[in-house]
Motif scaffolding. Structure first.
Motif, PDB file in Angstrom:
ATOM      1  N   GLY A 191       0.793  -1.220   0.000  1.00  0.00           N
ATOM      2  CA  GLY A 191       0.000   0.000   0.000  1.00  0.00           C
ATOM      3  C   GLY A 191       0.821   1.264   0.000  1.00  0.00           C
ATOM      4  O   GLY A 191       0.271   2.366  -0.043  1.00  0.00           O
ATOM      5  N   ASN A 192       2.162   1.151   0.070  1.00  0.00           N
ATOM      6  CA  ASN A 192       2.995   2.348   0.039  1.00  0.00           C
ATOM      7  C   ASN A 192       2.801   3.089  -1.272  1.00  0.00           C
ATOM      8  O   ASN A 192       2.816   2.492  -2.347  1.00  0.00           O
ATOM      9  CB  ASN A 192       4.470   1.957   0.202  1.00  0.00           C
ATOM     10  CG  ASN A 192       5.395   3.153   0.133  1.00  0.00           C
ATOM     11  OD1 ASN A 192       5.829   3.521  -0.958  1.00  0.00           O
ATOM     12  ND2 ASN A 192       5.691   3.770   1.257  1.00  0.00           N
ATOM     13  N   ARG A 193       2.607   4.416  -1.186  1.00  0.00           N
ATOM     14  CA  ARG A 193       2.413   5.228  -2.376  1.00  0.00           C
ATOM     15  C   ARG A 193       3.312   6.455  -2.312  1.00  0.00           C
ATOM     16  O   ARG A 193       3.759   6.870  -1.238  1.00  0.00           O
ATOM     17  CB  ARG A 193       0.944   5.651  -2.513  1.00  0.00           C
ATOM     18  CG  ARG A 193      -0.023   4.485  -2.609  1.00  0.00           C
ATOM     19  CD  ARG A 193      -1.405   4.947  -3.066  1.00  0.00           C
ATOM     20  NE  ARG A 193      -1.997   5.908  -2.160  1.00  0.00           N
ATOM     21  CZ  ARG A 193      -2.678   5.580  -1.058  1.00  0.00           C
ATOM     22  NH1 ARG A 193      -2.800   4.306  -0.713  1.00  0.00           N
ATOM     23  NH2 ARG A 193      -3.218   6.507  -0.293  1.00  0.00           N
ATOM     24  N   ALA A 194       3.548   7.052  -3.459  1.00  0.00           N
ATOM     25  CA  ALA A 194       4.489   8.168  -3.546  1.00  0.00           C
ATOM     26  C   ALA A 194       4.113   9.301  -2.614  1.00  0.00           C
ATOM     27  O   ALA A 194       4.965   9.906  -1.960  1.00  0.00           O
ATOM     28  CB  ALA A 194       4.566   8.660  -4.996  1.00  0.00           C
ATOM     29  N   GLY A 195       2.820   9.635  -2.540  1.00  0.00           N
ATOM     30  CA  GLY A 195       2.395  10.762  -1.738  1.00  0.00           C
ATOM     31  C   GLY A 195       2.673  10.611  -0.263  1.00  0.00           C
ATOM     32  O   GLY A 195       2.790  11.602   0.463  1.00  0.00           O
ATOM     33  N   GLN A 196       2.799   9.383   0.221  1.00  0.00           N
ATOM     34  CA  GLN A 196       3.062   9.152   1.632  1.00  0.00           C
ATOM     35  C   GLN A 196       4.471   9.567   2.037  1.00  0.00           C
ATOM     36  O   GLN A 196       4.747   9.728   3.221  1.00  0.00           O
ATOM     37  CB  GLN A 196       2.839   7.677   1.968  1.00  0.00           C
ATOM     38  CG  GLN A 196       1.397   7.234   1.775  1.00  0.00           C
ATOM     39  CD  GLN A 196       1.228   5.736   1.903  1.00  0.00           C
ATOM     40  OE1 GLN A 196       2.162   4.984   1.635  1.00  0.00           O
ATOM     41  NE2 GLN A 196       0.055   5.296   2.281  1.00  0.00           N
ATOM     42  N   GLU A 197       5.367   9.729   1.070  1.00  0.00           N
ATOM     43  CA  GLU A 197       6.735  10.121   1.369  1.00  0.00           C
ATOM     44  C   GLU A 197       6.920  11.628   1.322  1.00  0.00           C
ATOM     45  O   GLU A 197       8.005  12.127   1.619  1.00  0.00           O
ATOM     46  CB  GLU A 197       7.690   9.451   0.377  1.00  0.00           C
ATOM     47  CG  GLU A 197       7.640   7.925   0.453  1.00  0.00           C
ATOM     48  CD  GLU A 197       8.260   7.270  -0.752  1.00  0.00           C
ATOM     49  OE1 GLU A 197       8.952   7.973  -1.526  1.00  0.00           O
ATOM     50  OE2 GLU A 197       8.040   6.063  -0.944  1.00  0.00           O
ATOM     51  N   HIS A 198       5.836  12.351   0.987  1.00  0.00           N
ATOM     52  CA  HIS A 198       5.908  13.803   0.862  1.00  0.00           C
ATOM     53  C   HIS A 198       5.019  14.473   1.893  1.00  0.00           C
ATOM     54  O   HIS A 198       4.088  13.863   2.423  1.00  0.00           O
ATOM     55  CB  HIS A 198       5.503  14.226  -0.548  1.00  0.00           C
ATOM     56  CG  HIS A 198       6.454  13.743  -1.602  1.00  0.00           C
ATOM     57  ND1 HIS A 198       7.384  14.558  -2.200  1.00  0.00           N
ATOM     58  CD2 HIS A 198       6.633  12.515  -2.152  1.00  0.00           C
ATOM     59  CE1 HIS A 198       8.087  13.859  -3.074  1.00  0.00           C
ATOM     60  NE2 HIS A 198       7.644  12.615  -3.059  1.00  0.00           N
ATOM     61  N   THR A 199       5.299  15.728   2.163  1.00  0.00           N
ATOM     62  CA  THR A 199       4.623  16.421   3.254  1.00  0.00           C
ATOM     63  C   THR A 199       3.171  16.746   2.964  1.00  0.00           C
ATOM     64  O   THR A 199       2.451  17.175   3.846  1.00  0.00           O
ATOM     65  CB  THR A 199       5.350  17.740   3.567  1.00  0.00           C
ATOM     66  OG1 THR A 199       5.408  18.546   2.373  1.00  0.00           O
ATOM     67  CG2 THR A 199       6.753  17.479   4.069  1.00  0.00           C
ATOM     68  N   THR A 200       2.704  16.546   1.720  1.00  0.00           N
ATOM     69  CA  THR A 200       1.308  16.842   1.407  1.00  0.00           C
ATOM     70  C   THR A 200       0.371  15.804   1.970  1.00  0.00           C
ATOM     71  O   THR A 200      -0.809  16.069   2.174  1.00  0.00           O
ATOM     72  CB  THR A 200       1.086  16.902  -0.113  1.00  0.00           C
ATOM     73  OG1 THR A 200       1.599  15.702  -0.684  1.00  0.00           O
ATOM     74  CG2 THR A 200       1.786  18.100  -0.698  1.00  0.00           C
ATOM     75  N   GLY A 201       0.860  14.555   2.208  1.00  0.00           N
ATOM     76  CA  GLY A 201      -0.014  13.496   2.705  1.00  0.00           C
ATOM     77  C   GLY A 201      -0.349  13.709   4.159  1.00  0.00           C
ATOM     78  O   GLY A 201       0.508  14.056   4.975  1.00  0.00           O
ATOM     79  N   GLY A 202      -1.626  13.545   4.531  1.00  0.00           N
ATOM     80  CA  GLY A 202      -2.034  13.657   5.923  1.00  0.00           C
ATOM     81  C   GLY A 202      -1.567  12.447   6.697  1.00  0.00           C
ATOM     82  O   GLY A 202      -1.075  11.470   6.150  1.00  0.00           O
TER      83      GLY A 202
END
Length: 316
Positions: A140-151
């Motif tokens: 389930g790891n996705r690119a957005g989870q590594e960036h500060t935009t993800g909650g």
């Protein structure tokens, strides 16, 4: 020799998440991706009465890297992706394959709730024996989870703003979360430290270095507890962390470093620090005894409980 990020595939959602993470990391490294699937032949007694023929089984296993490569090329058209089908014991073959790569990436599965993550016997064996860095990526790891935009909820796959289809990385303007490094100041081996600084540098993010320590054994028996002794130990541990990082700060002046030295379980402190990390880096001492996993209790705990991808870097 061109740089290579190798991925161990088994057709599971975890290994597909690992392949996607490896593609993003390869783009940061300027490297190629090699997708490896290891086919383990069926033992002879079972082969005498197979549920499916060996040819059918082999045909299915050959589809695994081929379809994964097609998916990566669709999301990363400029990436050099190759596939390789090998035969043997998966843990042994993958550990040997890692020797020719810059990085080996594997998947692990979430157990749900507070249960942490399931790191299978193959992954643990590879981590324990590979000399090159090994990264474990959660399903389930996705690119957005590594960036500060993800909650915060995006760590649990509940981010409604990013669908499962958006596998590509966010815009370059979106900053990465910090890289976290667990450091034992009594044995500050350069391997994990350099890996963590390099990872932070190519992400353009900060490095959070965590050092956990315990008060002297006799401290808990002091009546009353000696506050001055505790403060002296606390100051000394923090100073030791600063000193261990001094040459690395000079070598990587563009990497902002946050030092966290605290009393308590190093594993617990690392897992807590990893909650908003893009990558966690831990070390593994190379041991000569071929028996056992030999990954250390802190690394073992981080592998099972940290929510971010975990890089295990072997060192002497």
């Amino acid at each position: 020799m061109p740089r290579t990020v190798t991925v161990g595939l088994d057709g599971s959602p975890e290994s597909r998440a690992a392949a996607e993470w490896a593609a993003r990391e390869a783009e940061l490294l300027g490297a190629a991706v090699q997708l490896v699937h290891v086919w383990e032949p069926v033992p002879e007694p079972m082969a005498l009465a197979p549920v499916v023929s060996e040819r059918t089984h082999l045909s299915w296993t050959e589809r695994v890297p081929r379809e994964a490569a097609q998916e990566l090329r669709r999301h990363h058209p400029d990436l050099d992706v190759t596939t390789e089908q090998l035969t043997g014991v998966p843990a042994q073959v993958l550990a040997e394959t890692a020797g020719t790569a810059d990085l080996l990436v594997l998947g692990s599965r979430a157990l749900g709730g507070l249960g942490g993550f399931l790191v299978g016997s193959v992954s643990l064996s590879v981590v324990a024996h590979a000399r090159q860095p090994v990264v474990l990526v959660r399903s389930g790891n996705r690119a957005g989870q590594e960036h500060t935009t993800g909650g915060k909820d995006s760590r649990n796959g509940e981010d409604s703003e990013e669908s499962e289809e958006s596998a590509g990385p966010p815009s370059a303007e979106v900053p990465f979360r910090p890289v976290v490094l667990g450091l034992d100041t009594r044995r500050p081996d350069p391997g994990p430290i350099e890996f963590a600084f390099e990872a932070a540098l190519r992400r353009g993010t900060s490095l959070r270095v965590v050092h956990g320590w315990y008060p002297p054994p006799y401290y808990g028996y002091a009546v009353p507890a000696d506050a001055e002794l505790y403060t002296a130990v606390e100051v000394g541990e923090a100073a030791g962390l600063t000193e261990a990082l001094r040459p690395w700060r000079q070598k990587y002046p563009d990497v902002a470093v946050e030092e966290r030295s605290a009393a308590g379980s190093p594993a617990r402190l690392l897992v807590e620090a990893a909650e908003d990390a893009s990558l966690v880096v831990v070390g593994r001492r190379v041991r000569r005894n071929p028996l056992g996993a030999h990954i250390g209790h802190v690394t073992h705990a981080v592998l099972h409980h940290a929510t971010a991808p975990v890089a295990v870097v072997a060192h002497d």
